[in-house]
Structures are given as C-alpha cells and as structure tokens.
Scaffold this motif. Structure first.
Motif, PDB file in Angstrom:
ATOM      1  N   ILE A   1       0.806  -1.312   0.046  1.00 45.09           N
ATOM      2  CA  ILE A   1       0.182  -0.099  -0.168  1.00 45.09           C
ATOM      3  C   ILE A   1       0.749   1.285  -0.059  1.00 45.09           C
ATOM      4  CG2 ILE A   1      -1.621   1.101   1.492  1.00 45.09           C
ATOM      5  CD1 ILE A   1      -2.584  -1.408   2.388  1.00 45.09           C
ATOM      6  N   LEU A   2       2.029   1.222   0.757  1.00 44.33           N
ATOM      7  CA  LEU A   2       2.644   2.505   0.940  1.00 44.33           C
ATOM      8  C   LEU A   2       3.698   2.594  -0.383  1.00 44.33           C
ATOM      9  CD1 LEU A   2       4.202   4.386   2.832  1.00 44.33           C
ATOM     10  CD2 LEU A   2       6.014   2.631   3.125  1.00 44.33           C
ATOM     11  N   LEU A   3       4.099   1.514  -1.176  1.00 45.56           N
ATOM     12  CA  LEU A   3       4.639   1.608  -2.458  1.00 45.56           C
ATOM     13  C   LEU A   3       3.769   2.211  -3.338  1.00 45.56           C
ATOM     14  CD1 LEU A   3       6.856  -1.844  -2.793  1.00 45.56           C
ATOM     15  CD2 LEU A   3       7.201   0.625  -1.846  1.00 45.56           C
ATOM     16  N   VAL A   4       2.383   1.753  -3.618  1.00 51.06           N
ATOM     17  CA  VAL A   4       1.521   2.445  -4.305  1.00 51.06           C
ATOM     18  C   VAL A   4       1.407   3.792  -4.192  1.00 51.06           C
ATOM     19  CG1 VAL A   4      -0.933   2.277  -5.169  1.00 51.06           C
ATOM     20  CG2 VAL A   4       0.399   0.246  -4.753  1.00 51.06           C
TER      21      VAL A   4
ATOM     22  N   SER B   1      -4.713  -0.229  -4.029  1.00 45.09           N
ATOM     23  CA  SER B   1      -4.753   1.124  -4.513  1.00 45.09           C
ATOM     24  C   SER B   1      -5.930   2.169  -3.918  1.00 45.09           C
ATOM     25  CB  SER B   1      -4.822   1.306  -5.944  1.00 45.09           C
ATOM     26  OG  SER B   1      -5.896   0.694  -6.509  1.00 45.09           O
ATOM     27  N   LYS B   2      -7.130   1.343  -3.270  1.00 50.70           N
ATOM     28  CA  LYS B   2      -8.082   2.181  -2.793  1.00 50.70           C
ATOM     29  C   LYS B   2      -7.375   2.629  -1.361  1.00 50.70           C
ATOM     30  CE  LYS B   2     -12.341   0.258  -4.560  1.00 50.70           C
ATOM     31  NZ  LYS B   2     -13.099  -0.840  -4.239  1.00 50.70           N
ATOM     32  N   LYS B   3      -7.022   1.701  -0.642  1.00 53.49           N
ATOM     33  CA  LYS B   3      -6.222   1.942   0.440  1.00 53.49           C
ATOM     34  C   LYS B   3      -5.336   3.025   0.466  1.00 53.49           C
ATOM     35  CE  LYS B   3      -6.447  -0.085   4.625  1.00 53.49           C
ATOM     36  NZ  LYS B   3      -7.651   0.186   5.521  1.00 53.49           N
ATOM     37  N   ALA B   4      -4.546   2.934  -0.602  1.00 53.01           N
ATOM     38  CA  ALA B   4      -3.452   3.727  -0.602  1.00 53.01           C
ATOM     39  C   ALA B   4      -3.879   5.399  -0.871  1.00 53.01           C
ATOM     40  CB  ALA B   4      -2.659   3.465  -1.886  1.00 53.01           C
ATOM     41  N   GLN B   5      -5.011   5.643  -1.332  1.00 53.06           N
ATOM     42  CA  GLN B   5      -5.557   6.788  -1.749  1.00 53.06           C
ATOM     43  C   GLN B   5      -6.058   7.418  -0.231  1.00 53.06           C
ATOM     44  OE1 GLN B   5      -8.672   6.502  -4.726  1.00 53.06           O
ATOM     45  NE2 GLN B   5      -7.201   5.881  -6.100  1.00 53.06           N
ATOM     46  N   LYS B   6      -6.565   6.475   0.872  1.00 50.91           N
ATOM     47  CA  LYS B   6      -7.212   6.754   1.903  1.00 50.91           C
ATOM     48  C   LYS B   6      -6.077   7.099   3.005  1.00 50.91           C
ATOM     49  CE  LYS B   6     -11.298   3.970   1.459  1.00 50.91           C
ATOM     50  NZ  LYS B   6     -11.467   2.520   2.382  1.00 50.91           N
TER      51      LYS B   6
ATOM     52  N   ASN C   1      -3.551  -5.645  20.147  1.00 56.78           N
ATOM     53  CA  ASN C   1      -3.100  -4.318  20.246  1.00 56.78           C
ATOM     54  C   ASN C   1      -2.737  -3.862  18.774  1.00 56.78           C
ATOM     55  OD1 ASN C   1      -3.156  -3.245  22.472  1.00 56.78           O
ATOM     56  ND2 ASN C   1      -1.257  -4.288  23.267  1.00 56.78           N
ATOM     57  N   MET C   2      -2.158  -4.773  18.025  1.00 58.04           N
ATOM     58  CA  MET C   2      -1.638  -4.285  16.550  1.00 58.04           C
ATOM     59  C   MET C   2      -2.857  -4.357  15.649  1.00 58.04           C
ATOM     60  SD  MET C   2       0.292  -7.010  13.926  1.00 58.04           S
ATOM     61  CE  MET C   2      -1.279  -7.763  13.706  1.00 58.04           C
ATOM     62  N   LEU C   3      -3.703  -5.111  15.621  1.00 57.31           N
ATOM     63  CA  LEU C   3      -4.857  -4.977  14.893  1.00 57.31           C
ATOM     64  C   LEU C   3      -5.644  -3.772  14.953  1.00 57.31           C
ATOM     65  CD1 LEU C   3      -6.117  -8.634  14.787  1.00 57.31           C
ATOM     66  CD2 LEU C   3      -4.865  -7.263  12.900  1.00 57.31           C
ATOM     67  N   ILE C   4      -5.697  -3.433  16.374  1.00 55.75           N
ATOM     68  CA  ILE C   4      -6.441  -2.115  16.600  1.00 55.75           C
ATOM     69  C   ILE C   4      -5.650  -1.081  16.108  1.00 55.75           C
ATOM     70  CG2 ILE C   4      -6.989  -0.560  18.661  1.00 55.75           C
ATOM     71  CD1 ILE C   4      -7.779  -2.912  20.113  1.00 55.75           C
ATOM     72  N   ASN C   5      -4.342  -0.860  16.308  1.00 55.62           N
ATOM     73  CA  ASN C   5      -3.479  -0.008  15.833  1.00 55.62           C
ATOM     74  C   ASN C   5      -3.415  -0.018  14.337  1.00 55.62           C
ATOM     75  OD1 ASN C   5      -1.981   2.036  16.378  1.00 55.62           O
ATOM     76  ND2 ASN C   5      -0.207   0.704  17.004  1.00 55.62           N
ATOM     77  N   ILE C   6      -4.054  -1.016  13.504  1.00 57.54           N
ATOM     78  CA  ILE C   6      -3.726  -0.735  12.089  1.00 57.54           C
ATOM     79  C   ILE C   6      -5.159  -0.604  11.346  1.00 57.54           C
ATOM     80  CG2 ILE C   6      -1.483  -1.657  11.834  1.00 57.54           C
ATOM     81  CD1 ILE C   6      -2.409  -4.096  10.994  1.00 57.54           C
ATOM     82  N   THR C   7      -5.984  -1.136  12.148  1.00 58.45           N
ATOM     83  CA  THR C   7      -7.355  -1.173  11.359  1.00 58.45           C
ATOM     84  C   THR C   7      -8.250  -0.267  11.965  1.00 58.45           C
ATOM     85  OG1 THR C   7      -8.594  -2.860  12.754  1.00 58.45           O
ATOM     86  CG2 THR C   7      -7.554  -3.333  10.839  1.00 58.45           C
ATOM     87  N   LEU C   8      -8.256  -0.096  13.322  1.00 56.99           N
ATOM     88  CA  LEU C   8      -9.269   1.098  13.746  1.00 56.99           C
ATOM     89  C   LEU C   8      -8.805   2.439  14.201  1.00 56.99           C
ATOM     90  CD1 LEU C   8     -11.473  -1.209  15.916  1.00 56.99           C
ATOM     91  CD2 LEU C   8     -11.929  -0.509  13.613  1.00 56.99           C
TER      92      LEU C   8
END
Ligand SMILES: [Zn+2]
Length: 333
Positions: free
Chosen positions: A258-261, A280-285, A317-324
């Motif tokens: 996502i970062l590279l896109v 690419s959707k995620k990269a836009q957000k 912890n990680m999932l909360i950190n990266i999804t929510l």
C-alpha cells in the motif's frame, strides 16, 4: 557445451561451459549466494559434466555416468553436507582418505561440499590442506550462503562464483511450468520469495494461497472490535508460532504494498498483485505517515512475540492499531 535446465544464471553457466570446453578447470570452486537459488543444482550439473563420457554436449544426461550422478550413486562424485549443525572433522578426514585413492570409474573425483560456511574450525583447517594441495585428479566445489563464515585462507584458494537472486519473473515461470502452480498464485509467491526459488517453494508449502487470501480478506474486511478479536483468536489459537510469524510477515508486505502504491512505485514492486484494486483504494485513503506507523506496529509485534509477550494481546493491540486507528484516535489523546 551446455548445462541444460538451469535458469537465471546464464553468465555463470557460460563461464563454466567455457572452462569445461577448454579443459582448464580450477581445482576448487566456491559458489556463494543466498539459499534456494540453484547453487547445488549447478554444482551437481558441473560434477556431471566433469564425469560425462565423450558427448560433445556435456552433460548429456543420458550416459551411464550422467545417470549415476543424477541418482546420487556415482562412486567418483562425493557430496558432503553438515552432520547436524556443522560439517565435522571426521567427515573431512574420511574425505581425505578417499581422495588418496584414484577415481574408481572415471578420470576425476568430484567433491561437493555443501556448507563451506558450516565447517567447524577443526574441519575447516583440515579441509584447507586439501584445498591448498588437491590431488591431481580431484575437483572441489564448495558451496556457501555466508561467505563471512568461510575461513579466508580457503576463500583465497578457490575460484569464487557469486550467485545472484533470481528475477521474480524467472521464479514465476519455474513455478508455473515445473510445479504447476496457477499463474496468479505463482506471481504473488515469486514476489515474496526475494529471488530464491527455495523460499518460494517453502512458502507454498507452509502457506497455501487460499490461506493468504483468507488472511488478507479477514484483514481488509475488519471493521469492528468483534472482528478484531475473532481474527486475533484465529491467528493465535493454534500456538503455531511459525505460522503466526509468517502471517505477520504477510501483513507487513501487504502494508508495504500500500505504501509503495502511495509513493507511486511501478506495479512490478507490488507483491500482492492479486489485491491491487484494494491496495490502490487503501493507498488513496491513508497517509504515508500512518502507513509507516502501521508497518512499524507489525514489526514491533513480531519483536514482542519473539520476546515471549502474550501473543493474543500483542496481536489485538496491533490489529486495533492498524485497522481502527480513526475510532481509537490515538493521536488526539
Ligand atoms: Zn553424459
């Protein structure tokens, strides 16, 4: 002359071909490079060529000699591998006793030492004598992943050949053609493999495509705390730490994609190419800063788990950190 069936090391093959053609073959080669890229395969092909009858195109793969090498029962081709973690001095002493005799069948004895970086010190010093003064009919092919673990006096006595990681399109093609892996899967796996066909095969074995898709689908669909808990449950309940670490690696590569896109890198850098649309959707957000923070969060989780943290808590912890991140709005606090 040609060494058939080798992919991705054309220049090396050409050079070895020339040496075989001219008959001026160094007594000791040292093949170096990461694991799983064909060093041993090429060493065996070279041994085969050295033993092959009088075919113009060596190795012919058909003569008695060639077949024996392939079947690993040629009396004049010796393969030495670590006995446990190391190659031990007794193994080298046995080899030296054997090399004191003339070849049994052909004109040469070929010895492949698969693990020149895994010789213990006594064994290395003992082998050095053979490398310094090899019997006239002997050819040594040493193989090492880590050149720094090979004693310099051995390195300096050998002709070194560096093996480079394979391009991912070569791995992709090999997976499709010789392992019958479906093309879409082959493409993704080849990109995970970082140039090593061995790593790609390990990956397929330990992480079939459907499991990667399952993992990424769960990850990309996660929206509520309940989903996070059930994913964390699933990731950690089997107490299979290797699998958990691999899952984290997959997540990390996914975030990296996502970062590279986001950074506008060309598509061929993207590993999870089958998820391109979502990526690419995620990269836009997301912002670059947030993506870096997410990658960092996965890396920290890997470290924490290696240091025996509570696996489930660490993953939650990680999932909360990266999804929510928006809901938990850690930045506002
Ligand atoms: Zn042959």
């Amino acid at each position: 002359l040609s060494i058939k069936g080798i992919r991705g090391h054309e220049k090396t093959v050409e050079m070895l071909d020339r040496a075989i053609g001219s008959g001026r073959i160094p007594h000791s080669y040292l093949f170096t490079g990461i694991s799983g890229i064909g060093k041993k395969l090429l060493a065996i092909k070279l041994a085969q060529s050295l033993q092959c009858g009088d075919a113009a195109d060596k190795p012919c793969d058909l003569c008695n000699s060639c077949r024996k090498v392939t079947a690993n029962n040629h009396p004049d081709v010796i393969v030495i591998e670590p006995d446990g973690t190391f190659i031990k001095i007794d193994q080298i002493r046995d080899l030296q006793k054997r090399l004191a005799y003339k070849p049994f069948e052909g004109a040469k004895t070929v010895c492949i030492i698969d693990g020149a970086d895994k010789l213990n010190l006594a064994a290395a010093n003992s082998l050095l004598k053979t490398v310094e003064e090899p019997p006239a009919t002997t050819h040594l092919i040493l193989i090492a992943e880590n050149i720094r673990q090979v004693i310099p006096t051995i390195v300096s006595r050998c002709q070194r050949i560096k093996f480079h990681p394979l391009p991912s399109n070569v791995i992709e093609e090999l997976l499709v053609k010789s392992k019958s892996i479906p093309p879409a899967e082959a493409r993704s796996v080849a990109r995970f493999a970082e140039g090593s066909i061995g790593k790609s095969l390990d990956f397929i074995e330990s992480f079939p495509l459907n499991e990667r898709v399952k993992l990424l689908t769960a990850f990309t669909g996660m929206k509520s705390v309940e989903e996070i808990f059930s994913s964390a449950e699933e990731l950690t309940n089997k107490d299979n730490i290797e699998k958990l670490m691999k899952s984290l690696e997959i997540l990390k590569f996914f975030l990296r994609d996502i970062l590279l896109v986001k950074m506008g890198m060309p598509d061929h850098y993207i590993i999870n190419i089958d998820y391109y649309e979502f990526i690419s959707k995620k990269a836009q957000k997301e912002t670059e800063e947030d993506l870096l923070r997410m990658i960092d969060s996965v890396a920290k989780t890997e470290k924490a788990i290696m240091m025996n943290a509570n696996k489930k808590m660490a993953v939650i912890n990680m999932l909360i950190n990266i999804t929510l991140k928006k809901e938990t709005s850690w930045k506002k606090r």
